[in-house]
Design an enzyme around this catalytic site. Structure first.
Site, PDB file in Angstrom:
ATOM      1  N   GLN A  35      23.311 -13.419 -28.916  1.00 61.00           N
ATOM      2  CA  GLN A  35      22.426 -12.397 -28.340  1.00 61.00           C
ATOM      3  C   GLN A  35      22.812 -12.124 -26.898  1.00 61.00           C
ATOM      4  O   GLN A  35      22.855 -10.971 -26.463  1.00 61.00           O
ATOM      5  CB  GLN A  35      20.972 -12.862 -28.431  1.00 61.00           C
ATOM      6  CG  GLN A  35      20.479 -12.938 -29.878  1.00 61.00           C
ATOM      7  CD  GLN A  35      19.065 -13.470 -29.996  1.00 61.00           C
ATOM      8  OE1 GLN A  35      18.463 -13.883 -29.014  1.00 61.00           O
ATOM      9  NE2 GLN A  35      18.536 -13.464 -31.205  1.00 61.00           N
ATOM     10  N   ARG A  95       9.537 -16.716 -25.168  1.00 65.08           N
ATOM     11  CA  ARG A  95      10.971 -17.058 -25.195  1.00 65.08           C
ATOM     12  C   ARG A  95      11.679 -16.637 -23.901  1.00 65.08           C
ATOM     13  O   ARG A  95      11.297 -15.655 -23.270  1.00 65.08           O
ATOM     14  CB  ARG A  95      11.630 -16.410 -26.430  1.00 65.08           C
ATOM     15  CG  ARG A  95      11.032 -16.953 -27.722  1.00 65.08           C
ATOM     16  CD  ARG A  95      11.633 -16.317 -28.942  1.00 65.08           C
ATOM     17  NE  ARG A  95      13.040 -16.657 -29.118  1.00 65.08           N
ATOM     18  CZ  ARG A  95      13.800 -16.160 -30.084  1.00 65.08           C
ATOM     19  NH1 ARG A  95      13.290 -15.306 -30.951  1.00 65.08           N
ATOM     20  NH2 ARG A  95      15.059 -16.518 -30.195  1.00 65.08           N
ATOM     21  N   LYS A 129      20.372  -9.271 -41.152  1.00 65.32           N
ATOM     22  CA  LYS A 129      19.504  -8.877 -40.030  1.00 65.32           C
ATOM     23  C   LYS A 129      20.338  -8.547 -38.793  1.00 65.32           C
ATOM     24  O   LYS A 129      20.105  -7.542 -38.129  1.00 65.32           O
ATOM     25  CB  LYS A 129      18.511 -10.010 -39.740  1.00 65.32           C
ATOM     26  CG  LYS A 129      17.524  -9.706 -38.636  1.00 65.32           C
ATOM     27  CD  LYS A 129      16.234 -10.480 -38.800  1.00 65.32           C
ATOM     28  CE  LYS A 129      16.407 -11.971 -38.519  1.00 65.32           C
ATOM     29  NZ  LYS A 129      16.579 -12.278 -37.086  1.00 65.32           N
ATOM     30  N   SER A 130      21.305  -9.378 -38.483  1.00 65.96           N
ATOM     31  CA  SER A 130      22.125  -9.150 -37.283  1.00 65.96           C
ATOM     32  C   SER A 130      22.854  -7.811 -37.375  1.00 65.96           C
ATOM     33  O   SER A 130      22.889  -7.031 -36.414  1.00 65.96           O
ATOM     34  CB  SER A 130      23.154 -10.267 -37.140  1.00 65.96           C
ATOM     35  OG  SER A 130      22.517 -11.496 -36.903  1.00 65.96           O
ATOM     36  N   ASP A 182      20.550 -20.697 -37.520  1.00 67.23           N
ATOM     37  CA  ASP A 182      19.271 -20.318 -38.133  1.00 67.23           C
ATOM     38  C   ASP A 182      18.965 -21.113 -39.406  1.00 67.23           C
ATOM     39  O   ASP A 182      17.891 -20.983 -39.980  1.00 67.23           O
ATOM     40  CB  ASP A 182      19.270 -18.820 -38.465  1.00 67.23           C
ATOM     41  CG  ASP A 182      19.227 -17.969 -37.202  1.00 67.23           C
ATOM     42  OD1 ASP A 182      18.758 -18.467 -36.159  1.00 67.23           O
ATOM     43  OD2 ASP A 182      19.668 -16.808 -37.257  1.00 67.23           O
ATOM     44  N   GLY A 242      13.862 -11.557 -31.059  1.00 69.77           N
ATOM     45  CA  GLY A 242      14.694 -11.885 -29.901  1.00 69.77           C
ATOM     46  C   GLY A 242      15.976 -11.060 -29.901  1.00 69.77           C
ATOM     47  O   GLY A 242      16.429 -10.594 -28.854  1.00 69.77           O
ATOM     48  N   ARG A 245      22.361  -4.099 -35.198  1.00 67.26           N
ATOM     49  CA  ARG A 245      23.526  -3.515 -34.517  1.00 67.26           C
ATOM     50  C   ARG A 245      23.872  -2.144 -35.085  1.00 67.26           C
ATOM     51  O   ARG A 245      24.370  -1.278 -34.353  1.00 67.26           O
ATOM     52  CB  ARG A 245      24.714  -4.481 -34.625  1.00 67.26           C
ATOM     53  CG  ARG A 245      24.541  -5.724 -33.722  1.00 67.26           C
ATOM     54  CD  ARG A 245      25.402  -6.871 -34.194  1.00 67.26           C
ATOM     55  NE  ARG A 245      25.414  -8.023 -33.304  1.00 67.26           N
ATOM     56  CZ  ARG A 245      24.471  -8.975 -33.249  1.00 67.26           C
ATOM     57  NH1 ARG A 245      23.393  -8.893 -34.038  1.00 67.26           N
ATOM     58  NH2 ARG A 245      24.578  -9.994 -32.416  1.00 67.26           N
ATOM     59  N   ARG A 266      11.376 -18.549 -40.517  1.00 71.97           N
ATOM     60  CA  ARG A 266      12.225 -19.555 -41.154  1.00 71.97           C
ATOM     61  C   ARG A 266      11.492 -20.889 -41.340  1.00 71.97           C
ATOM     62  O   ARG A 266      11.812 -21.647 -42.250  1.00 71.97           O
ATOM     63  CB  ARG A 266      13.533 -19.726 -40.384  1.00 71.97           C
ATOM     64  CG  ARG A 266      14.324 -18.420 -40.341  1.00 71.97           C
ATOM     65  CD  ARG A 266      15.771 -18.592 -40.036  1.00 71.97           C
ATOM     66  NE  ARG A 266      16.325 -17.336 -39.541  1.00 71.97           N
ATOM     67  CZ  ARG A 266      16.701 -16.306 -40.297  1.00 71.97           C
ATOM     68  NH1 ARG A 266      16.590 -16.360 -41.599  1.00 71.97           N
ATOM     69  NH2 ARG A 266      17.184 -15.201 -39.756  1.00 71.97           N
TER      70      ARG A 266
HETATM   71  C1  S3P Z   1      21.438 -13.488 -33.601  1.00 75.62           C
HETATM   72  C2  S3P Z   1      21.881 -14.554 -32.880  1.00 75.62           C
HETATM   73  C3  S3P Z   1      21.283 -15.896 -32.950  1.00 75.62           C
HETATM   74  C4  S3P Z   1      20.327 -16.039 -34.131  1.00 75.62           C
HETATM   75  C5  S3P Z   1      19.478 -14.845 -34.341  1.00 75.62           C
HETATM   76  C6  S3P Z   1      20.318 -13.607 -34.555  1.00 75.62           C
HETATM   77  C7  S3P Z   1      22.116 -12.200 -33.446  1.00 75.62           C
HETATM   78  O1  S3P Z   1      20.571 -16.151 -31.759  1.00 75.62           O
HETATM   79  O2  S3P Z   1      19.520 -17.189 -33.954  1.00 75.62           O
HETATM   80  O3  S3P Z   1      18.632 -15.014 -35.462  1.00 75.62           O
HETATM   81  O4  S3P Z   1      21.924 -11.287 -34.282  1.00 75.62           O
HETATM   82  O5  S3P Z   1      22.888 -12.049 -32.483  1.00 75.62           O
HETATM   83  P1  S3P Z   1      21.339 -16.717 -30.467  1.00 75.62           P
HETATM   84  O6  S3P Z   1      22.506 -15.861 -30.294  1.00 75.62           O
HETATM   85  O7  S3P Z   1      20.409 -16.625 -29.306  1.00 75.62           O
HETATM   86  O8  S3P Z   1      21.683 -18.134 -30.832  1.00 75.62           O
END
Ligand code: S3P
Length: 450
Positions: A176, A129, A28-29, A327, A101, A33, A403
């Site tokens: 993030q 949030r 997902k991350s 996570d 988020g 990106r 989750r």
């Molecule tokens: C993520 C960073 C994490 C994670 C989220 C994905 C990202 O959050 O919990 O599911 O892709 O950068 P935080 O960076 O706020 O901890």
């Protein structure tokens, strides 16, 4: 909390052995990106293995709203025609990031150093949030934010017309926040320096380097110091998205607690900023092996083999490992319930500001299912009952949190009585094939049933 549509109640019950191969979806991350950096590049970025979950699809829509052409062909290959750094057009509509988020924070960063205004919103979870953690550093670049009380969405960002490079120490361990600052820095002339005291996932840094930015990271007494030169020309890339270790966590943990199981989860990235759960499970005595360990695109990758582990022991998870498994604590707490002894999780305050307050959501559900849980603001302890001694037999709230939903569904596969989740629809945000994949392994999962 209002959801995205009709709730999908889901029940899992004690399952026979889980067996087979589980191909989990893309990371997902890295998927978010890929779309965002593709949109900021010159030329066509081609992405295979993109996670087609709701979170990432919302980011694809947002990139279109900012002027990038984003398409998917019938074979599932995505193409992004980038507009270049600083080339975004002002969106004519509110940007809805749904549950994500990561999506909203990274996109806010990206547009904050362009001369335009954009308004962001999301679902009930995302609108609860905190966004101040991102808008505070964006203000240093010259951007302004107008949101609801407590820095919540909906929120309008007025981008900086003349952005300046910044030096910023990230006050919370958050990839993030770090990424929002780095993405904003792309359109600010000069060198931006971001310092993180605790290392968090480093996909943004690695991918920026891959797209041709000048970026370096140095370990110092202050922490990890990242320096990025603004106004690069990012060059379009061909990206193969690796499979998501955070999604792999669910079939892996299910296999460890369901009697007789033997499951292979191939091609999982073991980037040290993401692999903390697997280290933790092995310390707990899990029969979890890394097969075919290799390197791909500069990152360690392995096929994970998880087998039923009846003698799991509770451990104290080192707090400095938290960011690398942030996570995965919900599903770890489920495994901990089936272990002997206490699993102590400290330094995990960030869990309280995820898609839900994850300590509260898991503690309530675990307690209802007969497991003792203690908690404080930034720690919690699960008192394991050992294999075969977790009662279950309750309905729990998923609180718009994928989750939480998946963790309790995994729990029901090994508890004495079934576990029911009031709404499993949020699972589609990150792991749309979860239900089918688990059922194919042998899990007993049904919708609308107890
Ligand atoms: C993520 C960073 C994490 C994670 C989220 C994905 C990202 O959050 O919990 O599911 O892709 O950068 P935080 O960076 O706020 O901890």
């Amino acid at each position: 909390m209002s959801g995205h549509g009709t709730p999908i109640p889901m029940t899992s019950r004690k399952s026979g052995p889980l067996n087979g191969v589980a191909h989990v979806p893309g990371d997902k991350s890295i998927s978010h990106r890929s779309l965002i950096l593709g949109a900021m590049s010159v030329g066509e970025t081609v992405v295979t293995g993109l996670l087609e979950g709701e979170d990432v699809l919302d980011t694809a829509k947002a990139m279109r709203a900012f002027g990038a052409d984003v398409t998917r062909d019938d074979s599932g290959v995505w193409r992004v025609q980038g507009v270049g750094v600083g080339g975004f057009k002002e969106p004519s509509q509110v940007i809805d990031c749904g549950n994500s988020g990561t999506g909203v924070r990274l996109i806010m960063g990206t547009m904050a150093t362009t001369n335009m205004t954009a308004t962001f919103t999301g679902d009930a979870s995302l609108c609860s949030r905190p966004m101040g953690r991102v808008t505070d550093p964006l203000a240093l670049f010259g951007a302004q934010a107008f949101g609801r009380k407590g820095g919540r969405l909906p929120m309008t960002i007025v981008g900086a017309a003349d952005p300046v490079a910044v030096r910023y120490t990230v006050p919370v361990p958050s990839a993030q926040v770090k990424s929002a600052v780095l993405l904003a820095a792309l359109n600010a002339p000069g060198a931006t320096v971001v310092i993180e005291k605790e290392a968090t996932r480093d996909h943004t840094e690695r991918m920026l380097a891959g797209f041709g930015a000048t970026i370096s990271a140095e370990e110092t007494d202050e922490g990890r110091v990242i320096t990025l030169m603004g106004r690069p020309e990012l060059k379009a890339q061909t990206i193969v998205v690796p499979r998501d270790p955070s999604s792999a966590a669910f079939p892996v943990c299910a296999a460890l607690i369901v009697e007789g199981s033997d499951v292979l989860v191939p091609n999982i990235g073991l980037n040290p900023t993401r692999a903390g759960l697997f280290t933790t499970l092995r310390e707990m005595g899990a029969d979890l092996t890394y097969e075919n360990l290799r390197e791909e695109g500069g990152e360690p990758v392995a096929d994970l083999r998880a087998r039923f582990s009846p003698d799991l022991k509770g451990i104290e998870v080192p707090p400095d490992r938290a960011a690398s498994m942030i996570d995965e604590y919900p599903v770890l707490s489920v495994v901990a319930a089936f272990a002997q002894g206490q699993t102590v999780m400290k330094g995990v305050k960030e869990l309280r500001v995820k898609e839900s307050d994850r300590i509260d959501a898991m503690a309530k559900g675990l307690r209802a299912a007969g497991v003792t849980v203690e908690e404080g603001e930034d720690w919690w302890i699960v008192h394991g009952r050992g294999h075969g001694a977790v009662t279950g037999g309750v309905t729990v709230e998923s609180r718009l949190d994928h989750r939480i939903a998946m963790s309790f569904i995994v729990m029901g596969m090994a508890s004495e009585k079934p576990m029911r989740v009031d709404d499993a629809s949020p699972i589609a945000t990150s792991f749309p094939i979860f239900e089918r994949l688990m059922a194919d392994l042998g899990a007993q999962i049904v919708r609308n049933n107890v």
